[in-house]
Enzyme design. Structure first.
Site, PDB file in Angstrom:
ATOM      1  N   ASN A  80      10.030   7.028 -12.885  1.00  8.55           N
ATOM      2  CA  ASN A  80      11.063   6.291 -12.168  1.00  8.55           C
ATOM      3  C   ASN A  80      10.524   4.890 -11.903  1.00  8.55           C
ATOM      4  OD1 ASN A  80      12.759   8.589 -11.971  1.00  8.55           O
ATOM      5  ND2 ASN A  80      11.594   9.322 -10.205  1.00  8.55           N
TER       6      ASN A  80
ATOM      7  N   ASP B  89       2.630  17.647  -7.232  1.00  5.89           N
ATOM      8  CA  ASP B  89       3.597  16.975  -6.373  1.00  5.89           C
ATOM      9  C   ASP B  89       3.785  17.794  -5.099  1.00  5.89           C
ATOM     10  OD1 ASP B  89       6.085  14.718  -6.988  1.00  5.89           O
ATOM     11  OD2 ASP B  89       6.308  16.076  -5.285  1.00  5.89           O
TER      12      ASP B  89
ATOM     13  N   HIS C   9       3.466   6.174 -11.830  1.00  3.20           N
ATOM     14  CA  HIS C   9       3.173   7.603 -11.980  1.00  3.20           C
ATOM     15  C   HIS C   9       4.178   8.242 -12.921  1.00  3.20           C
ATOM     16  CE1 HIS C   9       5.789   7.041  -8.460  1.00  3.20           C
ATOM     17  NE2 HIS C   9       6.361   8.185  -8.795  1.00  3.20           N
TER      18      HIS C   9
ATOM     19  N   GLY D 240      14.927   5.626  -8.250  1.00  2.00           N
ATOM     20  CA  GLY D 240      14.353   6.669  -7.403  1.00  2.00           C
ATOM     21  C   GLY D 240      12.857   6.553  -7.199  1.00  2.00           C
TER      22      GLY D 240
ATOM     23  N   CYS E 137      -1.645   1.849  -0.183  1.00  2.00           N
ATOM     24  CA  CYS E 137      -0.966   2.517  -1.292  1.00  2.00           C
ATOM     25  C   CYS E 137      -1.334   3.995  -1.219  1.00  2.00           C
ATOM     26  CB  CYS E 137      -1.375   1.922  -2.635  1.00  2.00           C
ATOM     27  SG  CYS E 137      -0.780   2.911  -4.025  1.00  2.00           S
TER      28      CYS E 137
HETATM   29  P1  AMP Z   1       8.938   8.884  -7.236  1.00  2.00           P
HETATM   30  O1  AMP Z   1      10.103   9.297  -6.369  1.00  2.00           O
HETATM   31  O2  AMP Z   1       9.218   8.885  -8.696  1.00  2.00           O
HETATM   32  O3  AMP Z   1       8.321   7.592  -6.745  1.00  2.00           O
HETATM   33  O4  AMP Z   1       7.862  10.035  -7.047  1.00  2.00           O
HETATM   34  C1  AMP Z   1       6.999  10.086  -5.961  1.00  2.00           C
HETATM   35  C2  AMP Z   1       6.592  11.528  -5.828  1.00  2.00           C
HETATM   36  O5  AMP Z   1       5.458  11.576  -4.983  1.00  2.00           O
HETATM   37  C3  AMP Z   1       7.656  12.425  -5.184  1.00  2.00           C
HETATM   38  O6  AMP Z   1       8.032  13.448  -6.112  1.00  2.00           O
HETATM   39  C4  AMP Z   1       6.943  12.986  -3.953  1.00  2.00           C
HETATM   40  O7  AMP Z   1       7.263  14.338  -3.710  1.00  2.00           O
HETATM   41  C5  AMP Z   1       5.483  12.794  -4.292  1.00  2.00           C
HETATM   42  N1  AMP Z   1       4.581  12.661  -3.167  1.00  2.00           N
HETATM   43  C6  AMP Z   1       4.744  11.908  -2.053  1.00  2.00           C
HETATM   44  N2  AMP Z   1       3.668  12.032  -1.250  1.00  2.00           N
HETATM   45  C7  AMP Z   1       2.816  12.891  -1.867  1.00  2.00           C
HETATM   46  C8  AMP Z   1       1.537  13.436  -1.536  1.00  2.00           C
HETATM   47  N3  AMP Z   1       0.896  13.105  -0.402  1.00  2.00           N
HETATM   48  N4  AMP Z   1       0.965  14.295  -2.399  1.00  2.00           N
HETATM   49  C9  AMP Z   1       1.599  14.640  -3.551  1.00  2.00           C
HETATM   50  N5  AMP Z   1       2.798  14.152  -3.919  1.00  2.00           N
HETATM   51  C10 AMP Z   1       3.398  13.303  -3.094  1.00  2.00           C
HETATM   52 ZN    ZN Z   2      -2.033   2.204  -5.736  1.00  2.00          ZN
END
Ligand code: AMP
Ligand code: ZN
Length: 115
Positions: A85, A30, A98, A91, A4
């Protein structure tokens, strides 16, 4: 939880730009921001998604909103949006619950308004 991404970030196995941490909550920037302020708030224990919030773990969600309120006050963020989301069609791309904290720009309302 194994494999994860956000559990690995919480454990420090993958680097992140941390903005807040307490016993329940971890928050970081993010990696692909869609607003000048774009932080992710996650519970420290693995919950896959909002569908799995129950009376047994909802204190973690309450702690996340307390943290959001504190960060907004500390950073003098007057207007903000919180997004969760849940599920693929909505999405969700990382299956660890989160909440996105977005601020610093005028935000419209509607399916496409956040890009
Ligand atoms: P969701 O699309 O709602 O699942 O949001 C996941 C978020 O995680 C997206 O906005 C990504 O840009 C962000 N994300 C993915 N990998 C990382 C990372 N290594 N560090 C920080 N944010 C991340
Ligand atoms: Zn987790």
């Amino acid at each position: 939880m194994e494999d994860c991404l956000f559990c690995k970030i919480i454990a420090g196995e993958i680097p992140s730009a941390k903005v807040y941490e307490d016993d329940f909550v971890f928050a970081f920037k993010d990696i692909s921001p869609i607003a000048p302020v774009h932080y992710l708030f996650v519970p420290k224990t693995h919950i896959c998604c909002a569908k799995k919030i129950t009376a047994d773990n909802s204190v973690q969600v309450a702690k996340i909103f307390e943290a959001i309120s504190k960060i907004a006050a500390d950073e003098k963020i007057d207007s903000f949006r919180v997004i969760n989301n849940c599920g693929e069609d909505a999405g969700q791309s990382v299956m660890h619950l989160h909440f996105h904290l977005l601020a610093g720009k005028q935000m419209g309302w509607g399916e496409q308004s956040l890009g």
